[in-house]
Design a protein around this motif. Structure first.
Motif, mmCIF file in Angstrom:
data_model
loop_
_atom_site.group_PDB
_atom_site.id
_atom_site.type_symbol
_atom_site.label_atom_id
_atom_site.label_comp_id
_atom_site.label_asym_id
_atom_site.label_seq_id
_atom_site.Cartn_x
_atom_site.Cartn_y
_atom_site.Cartn_z
ATOM 1 N N VAL A 219 -7.595 -18.521 47.475
ATOM 2 C CA VAL A 219 -6.971 -18.072 46.226
ATOM 3 C C VAL A 219 -7.405 -16.647 45.897
ATOM 4 O O VAL A 219 -6.595 -15.814 45.460
ATOM 5 C CB VAL A 219 -7.329 -19.028 45.066
ATOM 6 C CG1 VAL A 219 -6.886 -18.437 43.725
ATOM 7 C CG2 VAL A 219 -6.692 -20.386 45.283
ATOM 8 N N ARG A 222 -5.404 -14.295 47.969
ATOM 9 C CA ARG A 222 -4.016 -14.237 47.510
ATOM 10 C C ARG A 222 -3.888 -13.461 46.203
ATOM 11 O O ARG A 222 -2.858 -12.818 45.955
ATOM 12 C CB ARG A 222 -3.469 -15.652 47.338
ATOM 13 C CG ARG A 222 -3.276 -16.396 48.657
ATOM 14 C CD ARG A 222 -2.850 -17.835 48.431
ATOM 15 N NE ARG A 222 -1.601 -17.920 47.691
ATOM 16 C CZ ARG A 222 -1.056 -19.049 47.270
ATOM 17 N NH1 ARG A 222 -1.691 -20.206 47.484
ATOM 18 N NH2 ARG A 222 0.089 -19.043 46.620
ATOM 19 N N LYS A 223 -4.903 -13.507 45.355
ATOM 20 C CA LYS A 223 -4.849 -12.824 44.064
ATOM 21 C C LYS A 223 -5.130 -11.328 44.176
ATOM 22 O O LYS A 223 -4.870 -10.583 43.240
ATOM 23 C CB LYS A 223 -5.846 -13.467 43.085
ATOM 24 C CG LYS A 223 -5.409 -14.842 42.587
ATOM 25 C CD LYS A 223 -6.509 -15.505 41.763
ATOM 26 C CE LYS A 223 -6.793 -14.741 40.486
ATOM 27 N NZ LYS A 223 -7.804 -15.438 39.642
ATOM 28 N N LEU A 228 -4.861 -8.988 51.145
ATOM 29 C CA LEU A 228 -3.755 -9.477 51.972
ATOM 30 C C LEU A 228 -3.248 -8.385 52.905
ATOM 31 O O LEU A 228 -3.053 -8.612 54.110
ATOM 32 C CB LEU A 228 -2.611 -9.968 51.075
ATOM 33 C CG LEU A 228 -2.785 -11.330 50.396
ATOM 34 C CD1 LEU A 228 -1.662 -11.557 49.385
ATOM 35 C CD2 LEU A 228 -2.795 -12.451 51.437
#
Length: 416
Positions: A219, A222-223, A228
């Protein structure tokens, strides 16, 4: 966090000298064994299949363990994890030496040993990457990472020669014992002399399960858009690096001659270049923006890959290989420092675990693509093509606003 800050400001030079010394001793012993096993398998079997099995056993465990080991590096004391990894490898090496002395010298034992060493590496790598910001002030991370890169390059330069010399003078079992001794020295150095407080998450009672920690790491990535895009860049880059990393010895044999000295020369040129590059980045520190330094090195490596595909003269080829080596630490160091500076301390192990998984898997994956193609078209064309793609990838890196923002000095960025 205050106690850690005081510890860094007061004793960091002593601590980093002790830490790097222990890692250097451990790495030297491990490298001796690694090369000794490679030479032993080569001399005893003369089989490419056996060497391939050895290489596979040496990277698959690291690939699968890295993300889990990253969670351990965030949940537990990182110094103890490093000692545990060294101890596990030393114990396995000691058992292997005893079995060989007793006459149980089957090759499958060497493959098992390669897998155990890979497991130890998988545990150790994210812990080492995450522990450095606990020891070193942020403004000195680039210099320390650069020095560490130079030390590793020197070891990789010396270890093959020392290993080959020892193998010609003594038995492989004695080299195994040398690795055990160096591991014990490294562990004792950390245990007795290096005093590092546990990071905050490791010193607190764990509030979530192991798998929740793992999911939180996913997470977190992804945040944060820059992570990424950073990992995507690295994945593509390492795939494109496969021909330059693995096919150049075959290219030299086909295009310049099968003399052993030529193959030795390209390895020496690259290793010497890496030593110089580590010194350059340690003294220079790179551009103010980490991404600019990363892109600068990426551009050089792309140009060198392209150059290796077009130069007709072997001595010019060697010079390009040396420049390639110089660029490698200039590429790796800002990447590590960027993560050490930007990622929250409680997530550093997991992030370095993901980076380790990418770095150990993408080049072998690239070889699955480029290896068979190399038997159909000339390797020179593969180098030209991948070199051009790396240059294009560098342009995308420089034009990516999120990554460029992440590379700015602390206080100037607006990283999402």
């Amino acid at each position: 966090m205050n106690t850690e800050t005081e510890q860094i400001s007061g004793n960091w030079k002593r601590n980093i000298i002790l830490f790097l010394s222990s890692q250097t001793i451990s790495l030297f012993g491990s490298a001796l064994v690694q090369y000794a096993i490679m030479w032993y398998i080569t001399l005893e079997t003369e089989s490419g299949v056996m060497m391939t099995l050895f290489i596979i056993c040496g990277f698959i465990p690291t690939f699968f363990l890295s993300p889990f080991a990253g969670v351990w590096a965030d949940r537990y004391d990182r110094k103890r994890l490093i000692m545990l990894a060294d101890g596990m490898i030393a114990t396995a090496t000691l058992l292997l030496a005893i079995l060989f002395l007793l006459g149980y010298d089957s090759f499958w034992l060497l493959f098992v040993m390669a897998a155990i060493r890979a497991l130890g590496t998988g545990i150790q790598t994210p812990a080492v990457g995450a522990i450095l910001p606990q020891i070193v002030p942020k403004d000195m991370l680039t210099r320390v990472n650069g020095i560490n890169g130079s030390i590793q390059a020197i070891i990789m330069f010396i270890a093959p020669m020392v290993s080959a010399a020892l193998l010609s003078m003594t038995s492989i079992e004695m080299i195994f014992f040398i690795d055990v001794v160096t591991a014990v020295i490294a562990i004792l150095t950390l245990l007795v002399f290096l005093n590092i407080s546990s990071h905050r998450k490791a010193s607190e009672q764990q509030q979530t399960s192991y798998f929740n920690d793992f999911k939180q790491g996913i997470v977190y990535i992804r945040k944060h858009a820059f992570l990424l895009k950073f990992f995507l860049f690295f994945a593509v880059f390492f795939v494109l690096m496969a021909p330059a990393s693995f096919l150049t010895p075959l290219q030299v044999t086909r295009s310049f001659g099968s003399d052993v000295w030529r193959l030795t020369a390209i390895e020496l040129a690259f290793s010497i270049g890496m030593m110089v590059g580590g010194g350059v980045i340690a003294s220079w520190g790179g551009f103010q923006n980490r991404i600019n330094t990363l892109a600068f090195a990426s551009f050089i490596m792309g140009a060198c890959t392209l150059g290796l595909g077009v130069v007709p003269n072997f001595w010019v080829y060697l010079a390009i290989m040396a420049i390639f080596g110089v660029a490698m630490p200039i590429f790796n160091t800002p990447a590590n420092v960027l993560l050490q500076e930007r990622v929250e301390e409680n997530y550093l192990g997991r992030i370095f675990g993901v980076l380790g998984m990418i770095s150990t898997s993408m080049m072998p994956l690239g070889m699955l693509i480029f290896g068979p193609i190399a038997d159909i078209i000339k390797i020179e064309w593969l180098l030209i093509g991948t070199g051009l793609f790396i240059l294009v990838l560098t342009v995308f890196l420089m034009r990516n606003r999120t990554l460029v923002e992440s590379g700015k000095p602390a206080g100037e960025e607006s990283v999402s």
